[in-house]
Design a protein around this motif. Structure first.
Motif, short mmCIF file in Angstrom:
data_model
loop_
_atom_site.label_atom_id
_atom_site.label_comp_id
_atom_site.label_asym_id
_atom_site.label_seq_id
_atom_site.Cartn_x
_atom_site.Cartn_y
_atom_site.Cartn_z
N SER A 7 0.82 -1.22 0.00
CA SER A 7 0.00 0.00 0.00
C SER A 7 0.85 1.26 0.00
O SER A 7 0.35 2.35 -0.33
CB SER A 7 -0.95 0.02 1.20
N PRO A 21 -3.07 1.74 -5.34
CA PRO A 21 -4.24 2.59 -5.13
C PRO A 21 -4.90 2.42 -3.77
O PRO A 21 -4.97 1.32 -3.22
CB PRO A 21 -5.20 2.14 -6.24
N SER A 22 -5.41 3.53 -3.26
CA SER A 22 -6.33 3.51 -2.13
C SER A 22 -7.74 3.28 -2.66
O SER A 22 -7.98 3.27 -3.88
CB SER A 22 -6.27 4.85 -1.39
N LEU A 23 -8.72 3.13 -1.77
CA LEU A 23 -10.10 2.96 -2.21
C LEU A 23 -10.58 4.21 -2.96
O LEU A 23 -11.29 4.11 -3.97
CB LEU A 23 -11.01 2.66 -1.02
N ASP A 24 -10.19 5.38 -2.48
CA ASP A 24 -10.57 6.61 -3.18
C ASP A 24 -9.92 6.68 -4.56
O ASP A 24 -10.54 7.13 -5.53
CB ASP A 24 -10.17 7.84 -2.36
N ASP A 25 -8.66 6.20 -4.65
CA ASP A 25 -7.99 6.16 -5.95
C ASP A 25 -8.74 5.26 -6.93
O ASP A 25 -8.90 5.60 -8.11
CB ASP A 25 -6.55 5.64 -5.80
N ASP A 27 -11.88 4.55 -6.90
CA ASP A 27 -13.12 5.21 -7.29
C ASP A 27 -12.87 6.20 -8.43
O ASP A 27 -13.62 6.25 -9.41
CB ASP A 27 -13.71 5.94 -6.08
N GLU A 28 -11.76 6.94 -8.33
CA GLU A 28 -11.43 7.89 -9.39
C GLU A 28 -11.00 7.17 -10.67
O GLU A 28 -11.35 7.59 -11.78
CB GLU A 28 -10.34 8.85 -8.93
N GLU A 31 -13.92 6.18 -12.57
CA GLU A 31 -14.48 7.29 -13.34
C GLU A 31 -13.77 7.43 -14.68
O GLU A 31 -14.40 7.70 -15.71
CB GLU A 31 -14.36 8.60 -12.54
N ILE A 62 -12.84 -1.64 -10.51
CA ILE A 62 -12.63 -1.77 -9.07
C ILE A 62 -12.56 -3.24 -8.68
O ILE A 62 -11.67 -3.65 -7.90
CB ILE A 62 -13.75 -1.04 -8.32
N GLN A 88 -4.18 14.26 -10.71
CA GLN A 88 -5.37 13.55 -11.20
C GLN A 88 -5.00 12.15 -11.63
O GLN A 88 -3.98 11.93 -12.28
CB GLN A 88 -5.98 14.32 -12.36
#
Length: 211
Positions: A7, A21-25, A27-28, A31, A62, A88
């Protein structure tokens, strides 16, 4: 995460960061997948995971990363970095191997959001994982494969000094198509300035490698 040192693993280049990646990463990254990766009617992937609606592409992205985390083992592993440019997330770059401790051979794969293509980023992110493979993990070879009509991927591969390593036939959505295989030996790899690996030492036992 103290018990999952991957991590904290990352590779930086003059203009990119490749990081676990993190979970937020994720998610992006989902997208970016939903926005589109390639032209409609064209399929650059052997498994046609992008042949669905935008929400399906995001979920599939994901879920794929979750599977790779759960299946990571010295005998069969894949690190799938998110690629960060100007703050980004713009795509993903993987490095993977089976029986790496024996073969010392690793493969690569990647995709970029369509609006970030054509800027030389694909070359730089491939160079980043080659740096990890050769300078960090002690690989002897890096290999890659692309469909004969995936001109962007083939151009990156040839630019970086890979040598032709044969052809293969595949069934792509019910039609026969040729892929070109390539191999880059350690002695043919050229190290680039400004590429750095971060927090690898703590990860080496997960690969079965000595620290």
């Amino acid at each position: 995460m103290r018990n999952w040192p991957l991590s904290e693993l990352s590779v930086t280049t003059p203009r990119l960061e490749l990081r676990h990646p993190s979970l937020d990463d994720l998610d992006e990254l989902g997208e970016r997948a939903s926005e589109g990766i390639h032209e409609p009617g064209y399929m650059p992937f052997l498994f046609p995971w992008t042949d669905t609606d935008p929400a399906g592409r995001a979920r599939s992205t994901i879920q794929y990363h979750f599977r790779m985390w759960g299946e990571f083992a010295p005998a069969n592993w894949s690190i799938d970095f998110v690629v960060v440019h100007d703050g980004q997330i713009i795509g993903t770059q993987s490095i993977s191997a089976k029986s790496f401790l024996v073969t010392r051979e690793a493969g690569t794969g990647s995709w970029l959001g369509r609006r970030f293509q054509g800027q030389g980023i694909g070359t730089e992110m491939r160079k980043a994982v080659l740096h990890l493979a050769f300078a960090g993990l002690g690989a002897s070879y890096a290999v890659t494969e692309a469909f004969e009509d995936n001109h962007a991927s083939l151009a990156v591969t040839r630019k970086l000094g890979y040598r032709e390593d044969g052809l293969a036939m595949h069934d792509r959505q019910g039609k026969p198509v040729v892929t070109h295989r390539f191999r880059l030996a350690r002695e043919d790899w050229t190290e680039s300035p400004g590429f750095e690996i971060h927090n690898l030492a703590a990860c080496l036992p997960l690969f079965g490698l000595d620290t």
